[in-house]
Design an enzyme around this catalytic site. Structure first.
Site, PDB file in Angstrom:
ATOM      1  N   ALA A 130      -0.204  -6.970   0.538  1.00 43.00           N
ATOM      2  CA  ALA A 130      -0.668  -7.039   1.920  1.00 43.00           C
ATOM      3  C   ALA A 130      -1.618  -5.873   2.133  1.00 43.00           C
ATOM      4  O   ALA A 130      -1.358  -4.761   1.664  1.00 43.00           O
ATOM      5  CB  ALA A 130       0.507  -6.959   2.886  1.00 43.00           C
ATOM      6  N   MET A 144      -1.422   0.199  -0.085  1.00 45.22           N
ATOM      7  CA  MET A 144      -0.602   1.285  -0.639  1.00 45.22           C
ATOM      8  C   MET A 144       0.063   0.898  -1.950  1.00 45.22           C
ATOM      9  O   MET A 144       1.119   1.451  -2.293  1.00 45.22           O
ATOM     10  CB  MET A 144       0.456   1.693   0.393  1.00 45.22           C
ATOM     11  CG  MET A 144      -0.107   2.072   1.747  1.00 45.22           C
ATOM     12  SD  MET A 144       1.197   2.338   2.984  1.00 45.22           S
ATOM     13  CE  MET A 144       0.203   2.438   4.495  1.00 45.22           C
TER      14      MET A 144
END
Length: 270
Positions: A111, A209
């Site tokens: 995501a 991340m």
């Protein structure tokens, strides 16, 4: 015996059949794909020696072995992140264990926040290249030449032939698959608007991340890599509201159908 070797042995002890050649890593909010598989064996990460354990909501932390459509696949239902406090080198364990078991191709999903006007929530983006601004690299430290070379060429980190197959799968499923550069930060905070402006100047199209450590490890040990970002939000300074992990999970759920069709078709083409 290395930690990766011990992890591979622990997996083999639970699953003795022919091991899949393809591994799939499911990112935030995408764990539901694992529930659509025909699962032969499900192994919690906590039961695999040396595996770091996922602690983030939306990451179940299980290794699933079975079929996705007609394709044999081993699936990591949830991943580990630097911001959870795992030492960077520990992020290499899972990928190296899968390589020892015979995996040749790694398919990554994540995501991410969109940095382009056309990368709105729900968009899918095939990763063409990445920028590592996390400050970490799982390959730092003594190198085992039996695993891979000290210095790894990253010119085609995301395999061009696999990217072409992703495009074919998208066309076959009527999915609008965009392309771009993914930039990794360490997290866990979302980025500032000033950082996003800087990232756009550097040439990034999406920010997240994860993903980069797995790509580095996979390329180091000779695996081919393909990766897709599910855009769950416009980045800070572009979005007109505060960012949250709840939005990440919500938008992932909304876009689950197209992502699932794309990945299933793509795996069938490998």
């Amino acid at each position: 015996m290395t930690i990766a070797a011990k992890a591979a042995a622990a997996i083999s002890a639970r699953y003795s059949g022919p091991f899949p050649k393809v591994a799939l890593v499911l990112g935030s909010g995408l764990g539901g794909f694992g529930e659509t598989m025909q699962v032969t064996e499900a192994i919690p990460y906590a039961e695999i020696e040396g595996f770091p354990v996922s602690t983030v909501q939306g990451h179940a932390g299980r290794l699933l072995i079975g079929k996705a459509g007609a394709a044999d696949v081993v699936c990591m239902q949830g991943r580990m992140h630097l911001y959870e406090g795992h030492p960077p080198a520990s992020l290499a364990v899972a990928i190296r264990a899968l390589r020892r078991l015979g995996v040749e191709t790694l398919v990554l999903t994540n995501a991410a926040g969109g940095l382009r006007p056309d990368l709105t929530p729900g968009s899918l983006m095939a990763i063409e290249d990445h920028i590592n601004l996390s400050g970490f690299n799982p390959l730092i430290g003594p190198n085992d030449e039996a695993v891979g070379p000290r210095f790894v060429d990253m010119t085609d980190a995301y395999d061009p032939a696999l990217r072409a197959l992703l495009g074919q799968a998208a066309a076959a499923q009527g999915v609008d698959l965009k392309r771009g550069v993914y930039l990794q930060v360490a997290g866990p905070n979302f980025e500032t608007p000033a950082e996003i402006r800087a990232f756009r100047t550097l040439g990034a199209d999406a920010v997240g991340m994860s993903t980069v450590p797995e790509t580095l490890v996979a390329r180091h040990c000779g695996m081919r890599v393909a990766a897709v970002s599910l855009i769950t939000n416009l980045a800070a300074g572009i979005a007109d509201h505060p960012l949250s992990h709840a939005e990440t999970l919500s938008e992932s759920a909304k876009a689950f159908g197209p992502m699932s069709r794309l990945i299933t078709d793509f795996l069938g083409k490998l």
